[in-house]
Design a protein around this motif. Sequence first.
Motif, PDB file in Angstrom:
ATOM      1  N   GLU A  56      32.448  40.291  41.953  1.00  0.00           N
ATOM      2  CA  GLU A  56      32.075  40.415  40.540  1.00  0.00           C
ATOM      3  C   GLU A  56      30.571  40.227  40.357  1.00  0.00           C
ATOM      4  OE1 GLU A  56      33.144  38.446  36.156  1.00  0.00           O
ATOM      5  OE2 GLU A  56      34.129  37.704  37.986  1.00  0.00           O
ATOM      6  N   GLN A  57      30.003  39.261  41.081  1.00  0.00           N
ATOM      7  CA  GLN A  57      28.564  39.039  40.999  1.00  0.00           C
ATOM      8  C   GLN A  57      27.794  40.260  41.495  1.00  0.00           C
ATOM      9  OE1 GLN A  57      26.712  36.317  39.695  1.00  0.00           O
ATOM     10  NE2 GLN A  57      25.171  37.937  39.914  1.00  0.00           N
ATOM     11  N   ALA A  58      28.261  40.846  42.608  1.00  0.00           N
ATOM     12  CA  ALA A  58      27.599  42.035  43.154  1.00  0.00           C
ATOM     13  C   ALA A  58      27.699  43.210  42.181  1.00  0.00           C
ATOM     14  CB  ALA A  58      28.221  42.405  44.494  1.00  0.00           C
ATOM     15  N   GLU A  59      28.856  43.372  41.546  1.00  0.00           N
ATOM     16  CA  GLU A  59      29.013  44.452  40.563  1.00  0.00           C
ATOM     17  C   GLU A  59      28.039  44.279  39.400  1.00  0.00           C
ATOM     18  OE1 GLU A  59      33.134  44.029  39.681  1.00  0.00           O
ATOM     19  OE2 GLU A  59      33.783  45.412  41.269  1.00  0.00           O
ATOM     20  N   ASN A  60      27.875  43.048  38.947  1.00  0.00           N
ATOM     21  CA  ASN A  60      26.930  42.774  37.858  1.00  0.00           C
ATOM     22  C   ASN A  60      25.488  43.042  38.310  1.00  0.00           C
ATOM     23  OD1 ASN A  60      28.961  42.008  36.074  1.00  0.00           O
ATOM     24  ND2 ASN A  60      28.852  39.847  36.677  1.00  0.00           N
ATOM     25  N   ASP A  61      25.175  42.661  39.552  1.00  0.00           N
ATOM     26  CA  ASP A  61      23.837  42.910  40.080  1.00  0.00           C
ATOM     27  C   ASP A  61      23.563  44.416  40.167  1.00  0.00           C
ATOM     28  OD1 ASP A  61      23.221  40.226  40.325  1.00  0.00           O
ATOM     29  OD2 ASP A  61      23.894  40.090  42.406  1.00  0.00           O
ATOM     30  N   PHE A  62      24.567  45.174  40.603  1.00  0.00           N
ATOM     31  CA  PHE A  62      24.395  46.627  40.691  1.00  0.00           C
ATOM     32  C   PHE A  62      24.220  47.255  39.303  1.00  0.00           C
ATOM     33  CE2 PHE A  62      26.356  47.001  45.116  1.00  0.00           C
ATOM     34  CZ  PHE A  62      25.168  47.432  45.684  1.00  0.00           C
ATOM     35  N   LYS A  63      24.938  46.750  38.307  1.00  0.00           N
ATOM     36  CA  LYS A  63      24.791  47.276  36.947  1.00  0.00           C
ATOM     37  C   LYS A  63      23.363  47.131  36.448  1.00  0.00           C
ATOM     38  CE  LYS A  63      29.554  46.550  35.373  1.00  0.00           C
ATOM     39  NZ  LYS A  63      30.446  45.767  34.467  1.00  0.00           N
ATOM     40  N   GLU A  64      22.711  46.061  36.870  1.00  0.00           N
ATOM     41  CA  GLU A  64      21.324  45.831  36.467  1.00  0.00           C
ATOM     42  C   GLU A  64      20.352  46.641  37.326  1.00  0.00           C
ATOM     43  OE1 GLU A  64      18.114  42.127  36.207  1.00  0.00           O
ATOM     44  OE2 GLU A  64      20.273  41.713  36.358  1.00  0.00           O
ATOM     45  N   LEU A  65      20.665  46.764  38.623  1.00  0.00           N
ATOM     46  CA  LEU A  65      19.729  47.385  39.559  1.00  0.00           C
ATOM     47  C   LEU A  65      19.758  48.913  39.524  1.00  0.00           C
ATOM     48  CD1 LEU A  65      17.711  47.140  41.918  1.00  0.00           C
ATOM     49  CD2 LEU A  65      19.700  47.045  43.466  1.00  0.00           C
ATOM     50  N   LEU A  66      20.943  49.523  39.454  1.00  0.00           N
ATOM     51  CA  LEU A  66      21.053  50.977  39.595  1.00  0.00           C
ATOM     52  C   LEU A  66      20.202  51.759  38.593  1.00  0.00           C
ATOM     53  CD1 LEU A  66      24.824  51.404  40.528  1.00  0.00           C
ATOM     54  CD2 LEU A  66      22.840  51.825  41.975  1.00  0.00           C
ATOM     55  N   PRO A  67      20.198  51.399  37.304  1.00  0.00           N
ATOM     56  CA  PRO A  67      19.341  52.148  36.370  1.00  0.00           C
ATOM     57  C   PRO A  67      17.863  52.082  36.744  1.00  0.00           C
ATOM     58  CG  PRO A  67      20.946  50.825  35.171  1.00  0.00           C
ATOM     59  CD  PRO A  67      21.008  50.387  36.606  1.00  0.00           C
ATOM     60  N   LYS A  68      17.425  50.958  37.289  1.00  0.00           N
ATOM     61  CA  LYS A  68      16.018  50.813  37.677  1.00  0.00           C
ATOM     62  C   LYS A  68      15.684  51.723  38.866  1.00  0.00           C
ATOM     63  CE  LYS A  68      15.790  45.978  36.139  1.00  0.00           C
ATOM     64  NZ  LYS A  68      15.596  44.567  36.552  1.00  0.00           N
ATOM     65  N   VAL A  69      16.605  51.767  39.855  1.00  0.00           N
ATOM     66  CA  VAL A  69      16.371  52.613  41.024  1.00  0.00           C
ATOM     67  C   VAL A  69      16.385  54.085  40.619  1.00  0.00           C
ATOM     68  CG1 VAL A  69      17.242  53.281  43.297  1.00  0.00           C
ATOM     69  CG2 VAL A  69      17.329  50.892  42.594  1.00  0.00           C
ATOM     70  N   ARG A  70      17.331  54.473  39.765  1.00  0.00           N
ATOM     71  CA  ARG A  70      17.415  55.872  39.319  1.00  0.00           C
ATOM     72  C   ARG A  70      16.186  56.281  38.517  1.00  0.00           C
ATOM     73  NH1 ARG A  70      23.694  54.723  38.009  1.00  0.00           N
ATOM     74  NH2 ARG A  70      24.551  55.449  40.012  1.00  0.00           N
ATOM     75  N   ALA A  71      15.630  55.345  37.783  1.00  0.00           N
ATOM     76  CA  ALA A  71      14.425  55.650  37.013  1.00  0.00           C
ATOM     77  C   ALA A  71      13.238  55.929  37.936  1.00  0.00           C
ATOM     78  CB  ALA A  71      14.094  54.498  36.069  1.00  0.00           C
ATOM     79  N   LEU A  72      13.220  55.298  39.097  1.00  0.00           N
ATOM     80  CA  LEU A  72      12.140  55.520  40.060  1.00  0.00           C
ATOM     81  C   LEU A  72      12.223  56.896  40.707  1.00  0.00           C
ATOM     82  CD1 LEU A  72      12.162  52.101  41.985  1.00  0.00           C
ATOM     83  CD2 LEU A  72      10.467  52.848  40.301  1.00  0.00           C
ATOM     84  N   ALA A  73      13.445  57.450  40.787  1.00  0.00           N
ATOM     85  CA  ALA A  73      13.657  58.693  41.538  1.00  0.00           C
ATOM     86  C   ALA A  73      14.685  59.559  40.821  1.00  0.00           C
ATOM     87  CB  ALA A  73      14.111  58.359  42.957  1.00  0.00           C
ATOM     88  N   PRO A  74      14.282  60.265  39.768  1.00  0.00           N
ATOM     89  CA  PRO A  74      15.241  61.048  38.978  1.00  0.00           C
ATOM     90  C   PRO A  74      15.916  62.179  39.747  1.00  0.00           C
ATOM     91  CG  PRO A  74      12.966  61.462  38.282  1.00  0.00           C
ATOM     92  CD  PRO A  74      12.932  60.292  39.192  1.00  0.00           C
ATOM     93  N   ASP A  75      15.316  62.625  40.864  1.00  0.00           N
ATOM     94  CA  ASP A  75      15.912  63.717  41.642  1.00  0.00           C
ATOM     95  C   ASP A  75      16.797  63.220  42.781  1.00  0.00           C
ATOM     96  OD1 ASP A  75      14.577  65.633  40.093  1.00  0.00           O
ATOM     97  OD2 ASP A  75      12.769  65.456  41.324  1.00  0.00           O
ATOM     98  N   VAL A  76      17.033  61.921  42.826  1.00  0.00           N
ATOM     99  CA  VAL A  76      17.820  61.320  43.907  1.00  0.00           C
ATOM    100  C   VAL A  76      19.176  60.884  43.373  1.00  0.00           C
ATOM    101  CG1 VAL A  76      17.941  59.426  45.582  1.00  0.00           C
ATOM    102  CG2 VAL A  76      15.747  60.569  45.122  1.00  0.00           C
TER     103      VAL A  76
END
Length: 268
Positions: A56-76
């Motif tokens: 559950e903690q990892a899922e919450n961490d991913f919810k916060e992290l994934l949008p940031k990573v996608r913002a860095l690389a919109p074509d990825v």
Amino acid sequence: MNILCPIDFSNTSVKACGWAARFLQQTGGGKLQLLHCVNVVSRSAMFIKMDDIFKEQAENDFKELLPKVRALAPDVEVSANIVFRDPKTFIPDYAGHHKFDLIVNGTKGLTALKDITVGSVTAYLMDRSPVPLLTIPEEADFRPVQKIILGVDSEVTEAAAFQTIINLARKAKAELVFVNTNEDITSIEETEAFTLQIEGISSKGFVIPQGVSIPQTLTDFSVEQEADILVLIHRKRQWYERLFKTSVAKEELFKIKTPLLILPMDAE
């Protein structure tokens, strides 16, 4: 390109994820999978409950992290996966079976190697990864890859043997610099330059003094050349047998401050 990035949500591993995303964006896009391993010690009722908490903690961490990573690389294409496995044994097998082109992993360096999970996993992968392993030092900020240095031994005669790194240089539109450390050269004034012709990329080569510590010599050369990635070849039968003339602990490699790409290759 398809990249696997193990993550334990430490600052070091999060930074490596960002580096991988930006690199994929530079090279025209691709897939980036973030992998978090929950190391299962026991399957008793108590530990199953703990597993649920960690997941559950990892899922919450991913919810916060994934949008940031996608913002860095919109074509990825960025995805995340959580597994209940020991990262050391799981990651090499997973990478090989899912046809990843590259594993990108963070490292905290020499002092933390034995204490930080991400460091010990990196050391393990250096020996066992079936695909190239790119380690991102904690202090290495991403910049567009424009120069790649490949450490080679004296027996290298054909650039075709390094098609993986040549293809990588082409994708990044980066210059490829070959460097051989030679124990018979005793001063920087004796450095020898040579030319290489590789279709589709700019390339050149140098023979430089070996120095006392090859990792330090290569680090200094990488800094001098303003390299963005340093590449070494792991000959599986004997650990860097030709590059490292004497026995060198893996911890020595963690002194290298440039992103370090390790190519697996069987010694002949």
